[in-house]
Design a protein around this motif. Sequence first.
Motif, PDB file in Angstrom:
ATOM      1  N   LYS A  56       0.839  -1.208   0.000  1.00  0.00           N
ATOM      2  CA  LYS A  56       0.000   0.000   0.000  1.00  0.00           C
ATOM      3  C   LYS A  56       0.875   1.260   0.000  1.00  0.00           C
ATOM      4  O   LYS A  56       0.566   2.232  -0.700  1.00  0.00           O
ATOM      5  N   MET A  57       1.970   1.217   0.754  1.00  0.00           N
ATOM      6  CA  MET A  57       2.875   2.371   0.790  1.00  0.00           C
ATOM      7  C   MET A  57       3.489   2.616  -0.591  1.00  0.00           C
ATOM      8  O   MET A  57       3.619   3.775  -1.014  1.00  0.00           O
ATOM      9  N   LYS A  59       2.139   1.789  -3.484  1.00  0.00           N
ATOM     10  CA  LYS A  59       1.057   2.310  -4.336  1.00  0.00           C
ATOM     11  C   LYS A  59       0.860   3.806  -4.106  1.00  0.00           C
ATOM     12  O   LYS A  59       0.691   4.572  -5.056  1.00  0.00           O
ATOM     13  N   GLN A  60       0.852   4.205  -2.842  1.00  0.00           N
ATOM     14  CA  GLN A  60       0.656   5.619  -2.515  1.00  0.00           C
ATOM     15  C   GLN A  60       1.770   6.468  -3.119  1.00  0.00           C
ATOM     16  O   GLN A  60       1.517   7.541  -3.666  1.00  0.00           O
ATOM     17  N   ARG A  61       2.984   5.968  -3.041  1.00  0.00           N
ATOM     18  CA  ARG A  61       4.101   6.719  -3.580  1.00  0.00           C
ATOM     19  C   ARG A  61       4.050   6.792  -5.105  1.00  0.00           C
ATOM     20  O   ARG A  61       4.385   7.822  -5.689  1.00  0.00           O
ATOM     21  N   GLU A  63       1.402   6.862  -6.918  1.00  0.00           N
ATOM     22  CA  GLU A  63       0.380   7.861  -7.230  1.00  0.00           C
ATOM     23  C   GLU A  63       0.939   9.275  -7.003  1.00  0.00           C
ATOM     24  O   GLU A  63       0.709  10.177  -7.811  1.00  0.00           O
ATOM     25  N   SER A  64       1.679   9.452  -5.915  1.00  0.00           N
ATOM     26  CA  SER A  64       2.288  10.763  -5.647  1.00  0.00           C
ATOM     27  C   SER A  64       3.270  11.139  -6.752  1.00  0.00           C
ATOM     28  O   SER A  64       3.311  12.292  -7.193  1.00  0.00           O
ATOM     29  N   GLU A  80      10.085  10.540  -3.624  1.00  0.00           N
ATOM     30  CA  GLU A  80       9.152   9.412  -3.545  1.00  0.00           C
ATOM     31  C   GLU A  80       9.773   8.152  -4.171  1.00  0.00           C
ATOM     32  O   GLU A  80       9.617   7.056  -3.645  1.00  0.00           O
TER      33      GLU A  80
END
Length: 149
Positions: A56-57, A59-61, A63-64, A80
């Motif tokens: 999940k971490m 994935k978040q990065r 997207e960022s 990132e």
Amino acid sequence: MDLLKDRIREDMKAAMKSGAKVKLGVIRLIMAAIKQREVDERIELDDEQVILVLDKMVKQRRESIRQFRAAERIDLAEIEEAEIVVIQDYLPQALTDEEIDLMIREEVEAQGAVSIKDMGKVMNALKEKMQGRADMAQVSIKIKSVLAG
């Protein structure tokens, strides 16, 4: 049982001793995310659940990074990207494109999938096998192209 969490803790100690500030910062973020989930759910995470947190971490990065690049903030995108490299150290070996394609073809055949309506069955089966080893958004795109013909 918690081999991954132990490894992360040991790496945190090593990063503190060596003065690797970037790596230490990312490891602290990882530990905070793990602890947050443990507190929220009142459980002790095992390795499989830790991998889900790490995935999940990442994935978040990703997207960022996409958003930072769209806003032409390359400096932030690079930060990132560096964090992803550290996080991926704790994830299982990533699958190659060839391995992903092969797994998709095998699962489509195993599920008897013939149309886009069957995508959910294929995706659910592959998610378990690929979690933490492939970008599931990319896998989804590949499955669509296979099922679309």
